[in-house]
Design a protein around this motif. Structure first.
Motif, PDB file in Angstrom:
ATOM      1  N   THR A  65       0.816  -1.114   0.031  1.00 19.01           N
ATOM      2  CA  THR A  65      -0.107   0.130   0.010  1.00 19.01           C
ATOM      3  C   THR A  65       0.974   1.298  -0.077  1.00 19.01           C
ATOM      4  O   THR A  65       1.999   1.056   0.348  1.00 19.01           O
ATOM      5  N   VAL A  66       0.508   2.159  -0.336  1.00 14.60           N
ATOM      6  CA  VAL A  66       1.204   3.529  -0.456  1.00 14.60           C
ATOM      7  C   VAL A  66       0.205   4.488   0.423  1.00 14.60           C
ATOM      8  O   VAL A  66      -0.827   4.690   0.283  1.00 14.60           O
ATOM      9  N   LYS A  67       0.839   5.256   1.673  1.00 17.47           N
ATOM     10  CA  LYS A  67       0.279   6.235   2.354  1.00 17.47           C
ATOM     11  C   LYS A  67       1.186   7.154   3.157  1.00 17.47           C
ATOM     12  O   LYS A  67       2.442   6.727   2.894  1.00 17.47           O
ATOM     13  N   ARG A  68       0.851   8.146   3.587  1.00 21.10           N
ATOM     14  CA  ARG A  68       1.600   8.911   4.404  1.00 21.10           C
ATOM     15  C   ARG A  68       1.841   8.616   5.700  1.00 21.10           C
ATOM     16  O   ARG A  68       1.005   8.052   6.504  1.00 21.10           O
ATOM     17  N   LEU A  69       3.036   8.448   5.941  1.00 19.04           N
ATOM     18  CA  LEU A  69       3.543   8.091   7.436  1.00 19.04           C
ATOM     19  C   LEU A  69       3.329   8.955   8.559  1.00 19.04           C
ATOM     20  O   LEU A  69       3.589  10.290   8.326  1.00 19.04           O
ATOM     21  N   LYS A  70       2.732   8.675   9.519  1.00 17.14           N
ATOM     22  CA  LYS A  70       2.664   9.525  10.796  1.00 17.14           C
ATOM     23  C   LYS A  70       3.063   8.685  11.841  1.00 17.14           C
ATOM     24  O   LYS A  70       2.662   7.719  12.248  1.00 17.14           O
ATOM     25  N   VAL A  71       4.332   9.317  12.347  1.00 20.29           N
ATOM     26  CA  VAL A  71       5.102   8.832  13.539  1.00 20.29           C
ATOM     27  C   VAL A  71       5.010   9.693  14.495  1.00 20.29           C
ATOM     28  O   VAL A  71       5.333  10.924  14.643  1.00 20.29           O
ATOM     29  N   ASP A  72       4.676   9.145  15.827  1.00 19.08           N
ATOM     30  CA  ASP A  72       4.825   9.805  17.057  1.00 19.08           C
ATOM     31  C   ASP A  72       5.294   8.812  18.312  1.00 19.08           C
ATOM     32  O   ASP A  72       4.692   7.899  18.647  1.00 19.08           O
ATOM     33  N   LYS A  73       6.561   9.237  18.584  1.00 17.52           N
ATOM     34  CA  LYS A  73       7.116   8.424  19.823  1.00 17.52           C
ATOM     35  C   LYS A  73       7.278   7.001  19.090  1.00 17.52           C
ATOM     36  O   LYS A  73       7.955   6.669  18.224  1.00 17.52           O
ATOM     37  N   ASP A  74       6.498   6.056  19.789  1.00 18.13           N
ATOM     38  CA  ASP A  74       6.661   4.514  19.391  1.00 18.13           C
ATOM     39  C   ASP A  74       5.334   4.252  18.633  1.00 18.13           C
ATOM     40  O   ASP A  74       5.408   2.975  18.122  1.00 18.13           O
ATOM     41  N   ASP A  75       4.405   5.037  18.134  1.00 18.27           N
ATOM     42  CA  ASP A  75       3.316   5.008  17.380  1.00 18.27           C
ATOM     43  C   ASP A  75       3.529   5.123  15.851  1.00 18.27           C
ATOM     44  O   ASP A  75       4.026   6.237  15.562  1.00 18.27           O
ATOM     45  N   VAL A  76       3.005   4.222  15.064  1.00 15.27           N
ATOM     46  CA  VAL A  76       3.011   4.504  13.657  1.00 15.27           C
ATOM     47  C   VAL A  76       1.457   4.505  12.883  1.00 15.27           C
ATOM     48  O   VAL A  76       0.805   3.396  13.342  1.00 15.27           O
ATOM     49  N   TRP A  77       1.028   5.350  12.254  1.00 16.53           N
ATOM     50  CA  TRP A  77      -0.092   5.439  11.419  1.00 16.53           C
ATOM     51  C   TRP A  77       0.140   5.473   9.862  1.00 16.53           C
ATOM     52  O   TRP A  77       1.072   6.301   9.570  1.00 16.53           O
TER      53      TRP A  77
END
Length: 146
Positions: A102-114
């Protein structure tokens, strides 16, 4: 040469050439009123040199679907993907998630990834330890047909 085909992406390896490139006129093309004629200075432009920074780590993939239309990635666009780039927050990435690309925009916050789509009709995906997840590469360019 097709390497892999999934529901969302079809992967290709870049075929580099030894040619000098295509003629390129570096004068700017007016999108408004035509400018007075200028002396045109012809140069050679190689799309390989413009789009591929690391030949061994670069792949192409064709988009299938509408989840990233807000980022300008439309169905059938060709993505240039560099696997040597470090993933980071807000980058557009090609990911392998639970058996599918899949192709998506990465959202990274500390230890979480969306994985955030750029279309409100698609859900944001929170990556958990239950997911089989790999960030496969970072999208560096998109090639569109007009």
């Amino acid at each position: 040469m097709i390497l892999h085909k999934s529901n969302a992406l079809t992967f290709f390896t870049p075929k580099t050439t030894n040619s000098l490139g295509t003629p390129f006129f570096d004068t700017g093309i007016s999108a408004g009123f035509p400018s007075p004629a200028e002396d045109f200075k012809e140069q050679r432009l190689s799309l390989d040199k413009e789009l591929i920074k690391n030949k061994e780590a670069t792949f192409f993939a064709r988009v299938s679907g509408q989840s990233m239309i807000g980022a300008g990635l439309d169905d059938n666009d060709l993505l240039v993907i560099d696997r040597s780039l470090e993933p980071s927050n807000n980058k557009i990435a090609v990911c392998f998630l639970d058996g599918e690309f899949t192709v998506k925009r990465l959202k990274v916050d500390k230890d979480d990834v969306w994985l955030q789509p750029e279309n409100p009709n698609y859900p944001i995906i929170k990556i958990t330890s239950d997911n089989d997840f790999i960030i496969w590469g970072i999208v560096t360019s998109v090639i569109k047909k007009v």
